[in-house]
Design an enzyme around this catalytic site. Structure first.
Site, PDB file in Angstrom:
ATOM      1  N   HIS A   1       0.821  -1.204   0.000  1.00  0.00           N
ATOM      2  CA  HIS A   1       0.000   0.000   0.000  1.00  0.00           C
ATOM      3  C   HIS A   1       0.856   1.257   0.000  1.00  0.00           C
ATOM      4  CE1 HIS A   1       0.957   0.573   4.246  1.00  0.00           C
ATOM      5  NE2 HIS A   1       0.756  -0.739   4.375  1.00  0.00           N
TER       6      HIS A   1
ATOM      7  N   CYS B   1       3.586  -4.677   6.533  1.00  0.00           N
ATOM      8  CA  CYS B   1       3.287  -4.663   5.103  1.00  0.00           C
ATOM      9  C   CYS B   1       4.456  -4.037   4.349  1.00  0.00           C
ATOM     10  CB  CYS B   1       2.028  -3.841   4.821  1.00  0.00           C
ATOM     11  SG  CYS B   1       0.563  -4.448   5.658  1.00  0.00           S
TER      12      CYS B   1
END
Length: 92
Positions: free
Chosen positions: A3, A11
């Site tokens: 993202h 992440c």
């Protein structure tokens, strides 16, 4: 798990511009019939000068195992075959 916003808790985070490019490429691949989009992420551009620059890192031995995969992709524009043996990468 990939993202934008350049923040992460487990992440792969990157700039919004980077994720927009990835999203567009993945969207095009999927709409063209591709069923998977493998993503290979390297810690930096692993050319000779950068490898020398980072040779003092505690992660250098691991990066040396990644470099053959990086080199194959850069020179042949193909995803290399990667296996794990005894907790080490084997790249073909």
């Amino acid at each position: 798990m990939i993202h934008g916003k350049c923040v992460s808790i487990g992440c792969y985070a990157m700039t919004d511009k980077g994720i927009e490019e990835i999203y567009a490429l993945v969207s095009q691949a999927l709409s063209s019939g591709q069923t998977q989009v493998p993503i290979h992420i390297f810690p930096f551009k692993m050319h000779t000068a950068n490898m020398k620059k980072y040779q003092g890192s505690a992660h250098y031995a691991f990066w040396q195992e990644l470099k053959p995969a990086y080199d194959i992709f850069q020179s042949q524009r193909r995803i290399p075959d990667i296996n794990v043996h005894n907790q080490h990468y084997i790249v073909r």
